[in-house]
Design a protein around this motif. Structure first.
Motif, PDB file in Angstrom:
ATOM      1  N   SER A   1      -9.573   6.054   2.644  1.00  0.00           N
ATOM      2  CA  SER A   1      -8.843   5.208   1.696  1.00  0.00           C
ATOM      3  C   SER A   1      -8.078   4.108   2.412  1.00  0.00           C
ATOM      4  CB  SER A   1      -7.920   6.035   0.796  1.00  0.00           C
ATOM      5  OG  SER A   1      -6.730   6.415   1.442  1.00  0.00           O
ATOM      6  N   MET A   2      -7.561   4.411   3.607  1.00  0.00           N
ATOM      7  CA  MET A   2      -6.867   3.381   4.382  1.00  0.00           C
ATOM      8  C   MET A   2      -7.850   2.302   4.830  1.00  0.00           C
ATOM      9  SD  MET A   2      -4.386   3.641   7.732  1.00  0.00           S
ATOM     10  CE  MET A   2      -3.595   5.107   7.141  1.00  0.00           C
TER      11      MET A   2
ATOM     12  N   SER B   1       0.829  -1.208   0.000  1.00  0.00           N
ATOM     13  CA  SER B   1       0.000   0.000   0.000  1.00  0.00           C
ATOM     14  C   SER B   1       0.859   1.253   0.000  1.00  0.00           C
ATOM     15  CB  SER B   1      -0.914   0.023   1.232  1.00  0.00           C
ATOM     16  OG  SER B   1      -1.912  -0.961   1.150  1.00  0.00           O
TER      17      SER B   1
ATOM     18  N   CYS C   1      -3.525   3.319  -1.258  1.00  0.00           N
ATOM     19  CA  CYS C   1      -4.235   4.162  -0.305  1.00  0.00           C
ATOM     20  C   CYS C   1      -3.312   5.291   0.127  1.00  0.00           C
ATOM     21  CB  CYS C   1      -4.741   3.375   0.904  1.00  0.00           C
ATOM     22  SG  CYS C   1      -3.489   2.813   2.055  1.00  0.00           S
TER      23      CYS C   1
ATOM     24  N   THR D   1     -10.624   1.480   3.357  1.00  0.00           N
ATOM     25  CA  THR D   1     -10.995   0.710   2.166  1.00  0.00           C
ATOM     26  C   THR D   1      -9.934  -0.333   1.838  1.00  0.00           C
ATOM     27  OG1 THR D   1     -12.313   2.521   1.271  1.00  0.00           O
ATOM     28  CG2 THR D   1     -11.537   0.881  -0.303  1.00  0.00           C
ATOM     29  N   ALA D   2      -8.667   0.062   1.900  1.00  0.00           N
ATOM     30  CA  ALA D   2      -7.575  -0.889   1.651  1.00  0.00           C
ATOM     31  C   ALA D   2      -7.628  -2.033   2.664  1.00  0.00           C
ATOM     32  CB  ALA D   2      -6.228  -0.180   1.701  1.00  0.00           C
TER      33      ALA D   2
END
Length: 127
Positions: A69-70, A40, A62, A72-73
């Motif tokens: 976004s983190m 990531s 992310c 989601t990752a």
């Protein structure tokens, strides 16, 4: 202390900050030791380059300063692997500046990446 890991084969590792520097080198080293590595960082293209020759790599772009976004990752990682064995936050930002040249925006960016991102990463992984 955590016991040392001698055999990385099949270990599931999430590495945030994997697009350059120490993070990229660590990602390559873990992949060479047959770990399953979720790579990531913000730069998806660089992550793809690292993952190109490794079937056990998972690319999860992310931004360390973006909680959504983190998260989601992390959710994508859980869907793919159902968990991790090791989580490593190696993202970092550094811009040298003298006190009389202090740029508040750049200093706040360093704090957001180096501290805030690490806290958000821990908040994803620990629960």
């Amino acid at each position: 202390m955590n016991p040392p890991i001698d055999d990385w084969s099949g270990k599931r590792v999430w590495l945030l900050g994997a697009s350059s520097g120490i993070g990229a080198a660590l990602g390559r080293a873990l992949l060479a030791r047959n770990a399953r590595v979720a790579l990531s960082a913000r730069h998806a293209g660089r992550l793809q380059e690292i993952a190109a020759s490794a079937r056990q790599a998972l690319v999860l772009p992310c931004d360390a300063t973006d909680d959504a976004s983190m998260r989601t990752a992390w959710e994508r990682l859980l869907a793919a692997w159902e968990g991790v064995d090791v989580a490593l936050y190696v993202a970092g930002d550094y811009l040298p500046m003298r006190a009389w040249e202090l740029d508040v925006d750049k200093a706040q960016r360093m704090i957001a990446v180096n501290f805030g991102g690490a806290v958000s990463f821990a908040a994803c992984v620990v629960p």
